[in-house]
Write a protein that holds these residues in place. Structure first.
Motif, PDB file in Angstrom:
ATOM      1  N   SER A  10    -121.522 -43.013  12.035  1.00  0.00           N
ATOM      2  CA  SER A  10    -121.117 -42.647  13.400  1.00  0.00           C
ATOM      3  C   SER A  10    -122.506 -42.506  14.197  1.00  0.00           C
ATOM      4  CB  SER A  10    -120.529 -41.228  13.321  1.00  0.00           C
ATOM      5  OG  SER A  10    -119.433 -41.057  12.757  1.00  0.00           O
ATOM      6  N   ASN A  11    -123.465 -42.096  13.466  1.00  0.00           N
ATOM      7  CA  ASN A  11    -124.885 -42.057  13.996  1.00  0.00           C
ATOM      8  C   ASN A  11    -125.340 -43.348  14.256  1.00  0.00           C
ATOM      9  OD1 ASN A  11    -127.416 -41.165  14.945  1.00  0.00           O
ATOM     10  ND2 ASN A  11    -128.031 -40.757  13.041  1.00  0.00           N
ATOM     11  N   LEU A  12    -125.142 -44.465  13.667  1.00  0.00           N
ATOM     12  CA  LEU A  12    -125.486 -45.979  13.844  1.00  0.00           C
ATOM     13  C   LEU A  12    -124.716 -46.318  15.066  1.00  0.00           C
ATOM     14  CD1 LEU A  12    -125.890 -47.263  10.182  1.00  0.00           C
ATOM     15  CD2 LEU A  12    -127.810 -46.884  11.890  1.00  0.00           C
ATOM     16  N   ILE A  13    -123.427 -46.139  14.944  1.00  0.00           N
ATOM     17  CA  ILE A  13    -122.703 -46.696  16.223  1.00  0.00           C
ATOM     18  C   ILE A  13    -122.958 -46.070  17.569  1.00  0.00           C
ATOM     19  CG2 ILE A  13    -120.170 -46.634  16.890  1.00  0.00           C
ATOM     20  CD1 ILE A  13    -119.408 -46.870  14.132  1.00  0.00           C
ATOM     21  N   ALA A  14    -123.340 -44.754  17.373  1.00  0.00           N
ATOM     22  CA  ALA A  14    -123.708 -43.897  18.625  1.00  0.00           C
ATOM     23  C   ALA A  14    -125.005 -44.581  19.016  1.00  0.00           C
ATOM     24  CB  ALA A  14    -123.850 -42.270  18.302  1.00  0.00           C
ATOM     25  N   ARG A  15    -125.926 -44.807  18.345  1.00  0.00           N
ATOM     26  CA  ARG A  15    -127.240 -45.396  18.503  1.00  0.00           C
ATOM     27  C   ARG A  15    -127.087 -46.835  19.363  1.00  0.00           C
ATOM     28  NH1 ARG A  15    -132.345 -43.949  14.811  1.00  0.00           N
ATOM     29  NH2 ARG A  15    -131.905 -41.890  14.606  1.00  0.00           N
ATOM     30  N   LYS A  16    -126.136 -47.439  18.449  1.00  0.00           N
ATOM     31  CA  LYS A  16    -126.161 -49.109  19.183  1.00  0.00           C
ATOM     32  C   LYS A  16    -125.411 -48.859  20.390  1.00  0.00           C
ATOM     33  CE  LYS A  16    -124.642 -53.608  17.952  1.00  0.00           C
ATOM     34  NZ  LYS A  16    -124.291 -54.474  16.678  1.00  0.00           N
ATOM     35  N   PHE A  17    -124.259 -48.393  20.644  1.00  0.00           N
ATOM     36  CA  PHE A  17    -123.242 -48.253  21.726  1.00  0.00           C
ATOM     37  C   PHE A  17    -123.587 -47.477  22.659  1.00  0.00           C
ATOM     38  CE2 PHE A  17    -121.121 -50.580  18.134  1.00  0.00           C
ATOM     39  CZ  PHE A  17    -120.728 -51.714  18.621  1.00  0.00           C
ATOM     40  N   ILE A  18    -124.295 -46.348  22.434  1.00  0.00           N
ATOM     41  CA  ILE A  18    -124.528 -45.145  23.455  1.00  0.00           C
ATOM     42  C   ILE A  18    -125.967 -45.009  23.768  1.00  0.00           C
ATOM     43  CG2 ILE A  18    -124.082 -43.003  24.020  1.00  0.00           C
ATOM     44  CD1 ILE A  18    -121.346 -43.141  22.540  1.00  0.00           C
ATOM     45  N   ASN A  19    -126.831 -44.686  22.812  1.00  0.00           N
ATOM     46  CA  ASN A  19    -127.987 -44.042  22.927  1.00  0.00           C
ATOM     47  C   ASN A  19    -129.092 -45.240  23.659  1.00  0.00           C
ATOM     48  OD1 ASN A  19    -127.185 -41.586  22.383  1.00  0.00           O
ATOM     49  ND2 ASN A  19    -128.207 -41.889  20.170  1.00  0.00           N
ATOM     50  N   ARG A  20    -128.906 -46.627  22.912  1.00  0.00           N
ATOM     51  CA  ARG A  20    -129.701 -47.644  23.343  1.00  0.00           C
ATOM     52  C   ARG A  20    -129.429 -48.185  24.827  1.00  0.00           C
ATOM     53  NH1 ARG A  20    -129.517 -51.228  17.902  1.00  0.00           N
ATOM     54  NH2 ARG A  20    -130.849 -50.194  16.568  1.00  0.00           N
ATOM     55  N   LYS A  41    -127.628 -56.073  29.951  1.00  0.00           N
ATOM     56  CA  LYS A  41    -126.378 -57.208  30.211  1.00  0.00           C
ATOM     57  C   LYS A  41    -125.998 -57.790  28.872  1.00  0.00           C
ATOM     58  CE  LYS A  41    -127.999 -60.390  32.945  1.00  0.00           C
ATOM     59  NZ  LYS A  41    -128.558 -61.260  33.641  1.00  0.00           N
ATOM     60  N   GLU A  42    -126.905 -57.698  27.909  1.00  0.00           N
ATOM     61  CA  GLU A  42    -126.526 -58.151  26.429  1.00  0.00           C
ATOM     62  C   GLU A  42    -125.729 -57.278  25.861  1.00  0.00           C
ATOM     63  OE1 GLU A  42    -129.963 -59.375  24.662  1.00  0.00           O
ATOM     64  OE2 GLU A  42    -129.923 -61.451  25.995  1.00  0.00           O
ATOM     65  N   SER A  43    -125.888 -55.763  26.075  1.00  0.00           N
ATOM     66  CA  SER A  43    -125.112 -54.566  25.633  1.00  0.00           C
ATOM     67  C   SER A  43    -123.509 -54.720  25.427  1.00  0.00           C
ATOM     68  CB  SER A  43    -125.376 -53.280  26.096  1.00  0.00           C
ATOM     69  OG  SER A  43    -126.921 -53.165  26.002  1.00  0.00           O
ATOM     70  N   PRO A  44    -122.944 -54.146  24.449  1.00  0.00           N
ATOM     71  CA  PRO A  44    -121.625 -54.140  24.438  1.00  0.00           C
ATOM     72  C   PRO A  44    -120.847 -53.302  25.597  1.00  0.00           C
ATOM     73  CG  PRO A  44    -122.391 -52.748  22.643  1.00  0.00           C
ATOM     74  CD  PRO A  44    -123.272 -53.138  23.390  1.00  0.00           C
ATOM     75  N   GLY A  45    -119.586 -53.729  25.905  1.00  0.00           N
ATOM     76  CA  GLY A  45    -118.947 -52.832  26.710  1.00  0.00           C
ATOM     77  C   GLY A  45    -119.196 -53.048  28.253  1.00  0.00           C
ATOM     78  N   GLU A  46    -119.058 -51.722  28.954  1.00  0.00           N
ATOM     79  CA  GLU A  46    -119.303 -51.608  30.522  1.00  0.00           C
ATOM     80  C   GLU A  46    -120.735 -51.696  30.541  1.00  0.00           C
ATOM     81  OE1 GLU A  46    -117.067 -51.726  32.986  1.00  0.00           O
ATOM     82  OE2 GLU A  46    -115.727 -52.493  31.400  1.00  0.00           O
ATOM     83  N   TYR A  47    -121.520 -51.257  29.629  1.00  0.00           N
ATOM     84  CA  TYR A  47    -123.033 -51.386  29.967  1.00  0.00           C
ATOM     85  C   TYR A  47    -123.466 -52.744  30.384  1.00  0.00           C
ATOM     86  CZ  TYR A  47    -123.291 -46.778  27.807  1.00  0.00           C
ATOM     87  OH  TYR A  47    -123.186 -45.501  27.694  1.00  0.00           O
TER      88      TYR A  47
END
Length: 175
Positions: A10-20, A41-47
């Protein structure tokens, strides 16, 4: 062990998909960093969509700065040209109200600016002049061409002779 594994993932996912991505957004807001925009622009999702919006914003901001500089240069050029013109220039609305003036030598004025700016020419100039000028204004508005006429005005030094050129410009303005 399973709980720790879930927390770690969860921590790794949060860092990759939210925190970064949020850190990149913060960097962009603070410094308009183009490298941060590229990474966002290379980030996943709406980012990634937000990254494209930042890129578009910076492009528009740059275009706006260029347009502002061109406007400043144009204004400076127009002011220089205006200062080189020795003639009196008045801007009036279609009703004959004085809006602006350019007078390189204020002693040439028939009246002081505070006596005519914001006032109708019928209130500050002789009737014969106003009557003649109104006809010229109407012709300038109708034809959209320069109208010339000569006139005289009384002064403390006697009668002064003038030549005037009138043209309609913008909406409801006479130069």
């Amino acid at each position: 062990v399973f709980g720790l594994f879930v927390l770690l993932i969860s921590n790794l996912i949060a860092r990759k998909f939210i925190n970064r991505p949020l850190k990149l957004v913060t960097e962009i807001l603070n410094s308009n960093n183009s490298e941060s925009i590229r990474k966002l622009k290379e980030s996943p999702g709406e980012y990634s969509h937000i990254g494209y919006l930042f890129e578009k914003y910076l492009l528009q901001k740059s275009e706006l700065q260029i347009a502002k500089e061109k406007a400043r240069e144009s204004e400076a050029r127009s002011n220089a040209i205006l200062q080189a013109i020795p003639d009196l220039i008045f801007i009036q609305n279609n009703d004959g109200v004085f809006l602006e003036h350019h007078t390189p030598k204020s002693e040439k004025l028939y009246r002081k600016p505070e006596e005519f700016i914001g006032k109708n020419m019928a209130d500050v100039l002789p009737f014969e002049f106003v009557e003649k000028t109104q006809t010229v204004f109407i012709n300038a508005i109708k034809t959209k061409s320069i109208q010339s006429f000569e006139y005289t005005l009384p002064s403390s030094e006697g009668i002064k002779y003038f030549e005037s050129k009138v043209i309609a410009y913008q909406q409801n303005r006479i130069l």
